[in-house]
Design a protein around this motif. Sequence first.
Motif, PDB file in Angstrom:
ATOM      1  N   THR A  20      43.877  10.682   8.921  1.00  0.00           N
ATOM      2  CA  THR A  20      42.952  11.753   9.280  1.00  0.00           C
ATOM      3  C   THR A  20      42.278  11.424  10.608  1.00  0.00           C
ATOM      4  O   THR A  20      42.433  10.311  11.144  1.00  0.00           O
ATOM      5  N   ARG A  21      41.493  12.354  11.076  1.00  0.00           N
ATOM      6  CA  ARG A  21      40.722  12.116  12.301  1.00  0.00           C
ATOM      7  C   ARG A  21      39.804  10.909  12.105  1.00  0.00           C
ATOM      8  O   ARG A  21      39.619  10.106  13.022  1.00  0.00           O
ATOM      9  N   LEU A  22      39.240  10.773  10.903  1.00  0.00           N
ATOM     10  CA  LEU A  22      38.365   9.637  10.626  1.00  0.00           C
ATOM     11  C   LEU A  22      39.125   8.316  10.681  1.00  0.00           C
ATOM     12  O   LEU A  22      38.594   7.314  11.166  1.00  0.00           O
ATOM     13  N   HIS A  23      40.371   8.294  10.212  1.00  0.00           N
ATOM     14  CA  HIS A  23      41.201   7.088  10.360  1.00  0.00           C
ATOM     15  C   HIS A  23      41.329   6.715  11.841  1.00  0.00           C
ATOM     16  O   HIS A  23      41.195   5.548  12.207  1.00  0.00           O
ATOM     17  N   TRP A  24      41.599   7.710  12.682  1.00  0.00           N
ATOM     18  CA  TRP A  24      41.794   7.452  14.111  1.00  0.00           C
ATOM     19  C   TRP A  24      40.513   6.969  14.773  1.00  0.00           C
ATOM     20  O   TRP A  24      40.544   6.117  15.664  1.00  0.00           O
ATOM     21  N   VAL A  25      39.373   7.498  14.326  1.00  0.00           N
ATOM     22  CA  VAL A  25      38.087   7.003  14.838  1.00  0.00           C
ATOM     23  C   VAL A  25      37.930   5.531  14.472  1.00  0.00           C
ATOM     24  O   VAL A  25      37.561   4.700  15.309  1.00  0.00           O
ATOM     25  N   GLY A  26      38.216   5.187  13.211  1.00  0.00           N
ATOM     26  CA  GLY A  26      38.135   3.791  12.777  1.00  0.00           C
ATOM     27  C   GLY A  26      39.080   2.889  13.555  1.00  0.00           C
ATOM     28  O   GLY A  26      38.713   1.778  13.943  1.00  0.00           O
ATOM     29  N   ILE A  27      40.295   3.378  13.792  1.00  0.00           N
ATOM     30  CA  ILE A  27      41.271   2.598  14.565  1.00  0.00           C
ATOM     31  C   ILE A  27      40.757   2.360  15.979  1.00  0.00           C
ATOM     32  O   ILE A  27      40.838   1.238  16.504  1.00  0.00           O
ATOM     33  N   ALA A  28      40.196   3.385  16.599  1.00  0.00           N
ATOM     34  CA  ALA A  28      39.671   3.241  17.963  1.00  0.00           C
ATOM     35  C   ALA A  28      38.514   2.237  18.001  1.00  0.00           C
ATOM     36  O   ALA A  28      38.458   1.380  18.897  1.00  0.00           O
ATOM     37  N   LEU A  29      37.602   2.342  17.042  1.00  0.00           N
ATOM     38  CA  LEU A  29      36.464   1.416  16.996  1.00  0.00           C
ATOM     39  C   LEU A  29      36.929  -0.020  16.771  1.00  0.00           C
ATOM     40  O   LEU A  29      36.449  -0.950  17.423  1.00  0.00           O
TER      41      LEU A  29
END
Length: 124
Positions: A20-29
Motif C-alpha cells: 500500500t501507499r503506507l508500505h511505501w512510506v515506511g520503505i522510504a523512511l
Amino acid sequence: MSTVTDTAESGLTVSTDELTRLHWVGIALAAVTGILHLVLAAALVPGGLGIAFIVAGVGFLGGIAAILVDYRRQEFILLGIPFTLGQIVAWYVANAPDFSPLGIGDKVVQAVLIVALVMLYRQD
C-alpha cells in the motif's frame, strides 16, 4: 502499478502487488535512516560505534528487502518497531544532552517510521 520480478539465481521474487501507499512510506523512511547510518559508519569505522552504525544501517535495509520479497512481511513489520525504538533509545543515551540537528532529524524520521509500522501491523 504492480511489479513481480523473478530472479533465477537467488530464487527470490520481488512482489509489490500487495504493498500500500503506507508500505511505501515506511520503505522510504527506513531507506533514509538506513542509508544515513551507513554513511555515518564510513566515518566511524573501524571503531565500535562504526560497527554499530553498520548493523543499524544493514538492519533497516534488510528489513526493506524482506518487505519487498514478501518474506514474513508481517513479522518484519512487527520486528521493525522495537528495532527502531531501540535506535532512538541508544541515540539518546549516547548523545544526551548534546543532540545534533542531523541526529534529531534522523530520530524524527525513525519516530514517523514507528508510527507507520504500528499502522501497518494493525491493518493487516
